[in-house]
Design an enzyme around this catalytic site. Structure first.
Site, PDB file in Angstrom:
ATOM      1  N   LYS A 103       0.815  -1.224   0.000  1.00 12.43           N
ATOM      2  CA  LYS A 103       0.000   0.000   0.000  1.00 12.43           C
ATOM      3  C   LYS A 103       0.840   1.261   0.000  1.00 12.43           C
ATOM      4  O   LYS A 103       0.480   2.264  -0.603  1.00 12.43           O
ATOM      5  CB  LYS A 103      -0.978   0.019   1.170  1.00 12.43           C
ATOM      6  CG  LYS A 103      -0.358  -0.314   2.533  1.00 12.43           C
ATOM      7  CD  LYS A 103      -0.595  -1.727   2.918  1.00 12.43           C
ATOM      8  CE  LYS A 103       0.369  -2.190   3.988  1.00 12.43           C
ATOM      9  NZ  LYS A 103      -0.042  -3.359   4.695  1.00 12.43           N
ATOM     10  N   GLU A 127      -5.125  -5.560  -5.215  1.00 11.23           N
ATOM     11  CA  GLU A 127      -6.288  -5.825  -4.346  1.00 11.23           C
ATOM     12  C   GLU A 127      -5.863  -6.025  -2.895  1.00 11.23           C
ATOM     13  O   GLU A 127      -6.521  -5.560  -1.958  1.00 11.23           O
ATOM     14  CB  GLU A 127      -7.025  -7.078  -4.854  1.00 11.23           C
ATOM     15  CG  GLU A 127      -8.281  -7.415  -4.107  1.00 11.23           C
ATOM     16  CD  GLU A 127      -9.366  -6.358  -4.281  1.00 11.23           C
ATOM     17  OE1 GLU A 127      -9.901  -6.232  -5.380  1.00 11.23           O
ATOM     18  OE2 GLU A 127      -9.664  -5.657  -3.292  1.00 11.23           O
ATOM     19  N   LYS A 203      -3.988   3.309   2.485  1.00  6.53           N
ATOM     20  CA  LYS A 203      -5.117   2.569   1.904  1.00  6.53           C
ATOM     21  C   LYS A 203      -6.267   3.520   1.558  1.00  6.53           C
ATOM     22  O   LYS A 203      -6.892   3.397   0.499  1.00  6.53           O
ATOM     23  CB  LYS A 203      -5.598   1.511   2.899  1.00  6.53           C
ATOM     24  CG  LYS A 203      -4.534   0.450   3.192  1.00  6.53           C
ATOM     25  CD  LYS A 203      -4.903  -0.358   4.422  1.00  6.53           C
ATOM     26  CE  LYS A 203      -3.877  -1.409   4.774  1.00  6.53           C
ATOM     27  NZ  LYS A 203      -4.103  -2.028   6.083  1.00  6.53           N
TER      28      LYS A 203
HETATM   29  N1  HSE Z   1      -0.874  -3.952   9.385  1.00  8.68           N
HETATM   30  C1  HSE Z   1      -2.024  -4.013   8.570  1.00  8.68           C
HETATM   31  C2  HSE Z   1      -3.250  -3.962   9.475  1.00  8.68           C
HETATM   32  C3  HSE Z   1      -2.016  -5.284   7.759  1.00  8.68           C
HETATM   33  O1  HSE Z   1      -3.111  -4.092  10.693  1.00  8.68           O
HETATM   34  O2  HSE Z   1      -4.335  -3.774   8.976  1.00  8.68           O
HETATM   35  C4  HSE Z   1      -2.672  -5.180   6.434  1.00  8.68           C
HETATM   36  O3  HSE Z   1      -2.259  -4.107   5.670  1.00  8.68           O
END
Ligand code: HSE
Length: 428
Positions: A103, A127, A203
């Site tokens: 990401k 994805e 994200k």
């Molecule tokens: N470290 C991330 C989380 C994992 O805790 O959501 C997935 O990107």
């Protein structure tokens, strides 16, 4: 039967999860066969849950990326720059499709990489970079391309959601729960990325860029983490009928796209309030759809590897489609910074010295900036004579609550910095 041949770089939790899944492919519904040409990681000898001795080893990820036998380069190394970026660029230049769970790389360089992929007529798919096993990137890009989207909100960091849920449910400390999240494979190698809000921001920016055909400008994303949220905040909010969670938002305004991440409080019957533990959720609101919410495991090796596999399975029939769903006839809009004038109710927690007039000085400071109290809850003082006070304000501007909070912080009776968390009132 068609075969797709992978080069896999990065053998952490997700890389090992992917190898396991490839080894179990007979149980899956793939359009053809998947082979692993080679693997690469920082250390060859590290203890791993899968046996990699049967796979050809590459010391250098970029050499694997451009290997003539590789059809799809799978990048699971992480990091927005350095070896991951270099290897992905080399793969695209060598006309290999790329699947990545990275990401940070996509948030920082996604649109330059999109251009490189399009110039070389190959696919770049990510994805697994957003919400782990929850299929949201292609749903937003393809299935929801007939929706004029107004807002995309969600819970996009499993570690933070696990932290806030577990602290409230079990009364355990932030450090204890974070250590557990690391052990369970939810947290990043550097968990600061999780708790600072940065992982969720990467994200959220990717989703906002897809939803609004926006030029991704990560510098405009406002980011606040859960690292300042204390158990007392979660408990007091709970007593006021609120849940505090790390929430992401992308909103289309007249001037551009506002994208932000931070702790947000919401009534317990709010759709996002019920999403607990390491679950992720994404809620898309737009016309003529209304709202749709996707929820599921957002972290952990299995779910994330399944999302990588979903992308790989699409590459049996490549399309070289823009990974962000952009087309030349779209009007791109820009990311803009959040405005001080935006309005919300707030959860405010202040620690006050337990002495006469302390509460009056607090409410006076709020009134001086037009911040009006809707609900107030004060706990008895602890051993150090400090009394936590939680306030739910009426709707006010962000500028006003921030100035009021700075004034509260400077009060003689105030101990430590106040906690200021916006309340999302959307009910369902
Ligand atoms: N470290 C991330 C989380 C994992 O805790 O959501 C997935 O990107």
């Amino acid at each position: 039967m068609k075969t797709v041949r992978l080069g896999i770089a990065g053998l952490g939790h997700v890389g090992c999860g992917l190898i396991e899944l490839v080894e179990r492919q007979a149980e899956l519904r793939l359009p053809g066969k998947i082979e692993i040409v080679g693997v690469s990681a920082r250390s060859r000898s590290r203890n791993r849950p899968v046996d990699i001795s049967g796979y050809t080893w590459f010391d250098d990820a970029a050499t694997l990326a451009e290997h003539p036998d590789v059809d799809v380069f799978v990048e699971l190394m992480g990091g927005s720059d350095g070896p991951a970026k270099f290897a992905v660029e080399e793969a695209l230049k060598a006309k290999k499709h790329v699947v990545t769970a990275n990401k940070a790389l996509i948030a920082m360089h996604g649109q330059a990489l999109e251009q490189l992929a399009q110039d070389n007529d190959v696919d770049l798919m990510f994805e697994a970079a957003v919400a782990g096993g929850v299929p949201v990137v292609r749903v937003l890009r393809d299935s929801l391309s007939g929706v004029a989207i107004r807002r995309v909100s969600g819970i996009l960091n499993g570690t933070c959601n696990y932290l806030t849920t577990q602290m409230l449910d079990t009364g355990r400390s932030y450090d204890q729960v974070l250590e557990e999240a690391q052990r369970l494979g939810y947290a990043e190698a550097d968990p600061t990325l999780d708790v600072s809000g940065m992982d969720a921001a990467h994200k959220a920016a990717i989703l906002a860029s897809i939803a609004f055909t926006a030029d991704l400008d990560f510098n405009k994303v406002s980011v606040k983490g859960v690292d300042t949220v204390e158990l007392i905040d979660l408990n007091l909010a709970d007593r006021l009928g609120l849940r505090i969670k790390l929430i992401t938002e992308g909103i289309l305004t007249d001037d551009g796209v506002v994208c932000r991440v931070g702790p947000m409080a919401m009534p317990v019957d709010h759709p996002l309030a019920r999403v607990d533990g390491a679950l992720n959720t994404v809620r898309v609101e737009g016309d003529p759809l209304g709202a749709v919410t996707l929820t599921g495991p957002g972290a952990g090796p299995g779910p994330t590897a399944s999302a990588v596999m979903g992308d790989v399975s699409k590459l049996f029939t490549p399309t070289a489609r823009s990974p962000f769903g952009r087309a030349p006839h779209h009007t791109a809009c820009s990311f803009i910074a959040a405005k001080e004038a935006e309005r919300s109710a707030y959860f405010l927690r202040v620690k006050l010295a337990d002495k006469p007039g302390a509460l009056a000085s607090l409410t006076e400071a709020l009134a001086a900036h037009d911040v009006s109290v809707d609900k107030l809850l004060q706990e008895s003082a602890d051993d150090s004579d400090v009394s936590p006070v939680a306030i739910v304000t009426h709707v006010c501007s962000r500028g006003d609550i921030e100035t009021a909070s700075a004034r509260v912080s400077a009060l003689e009776a105030s101990v430590g910095a106040p906690q200021v968390i916006p309340i999302d009132a959307v009910n369902e």
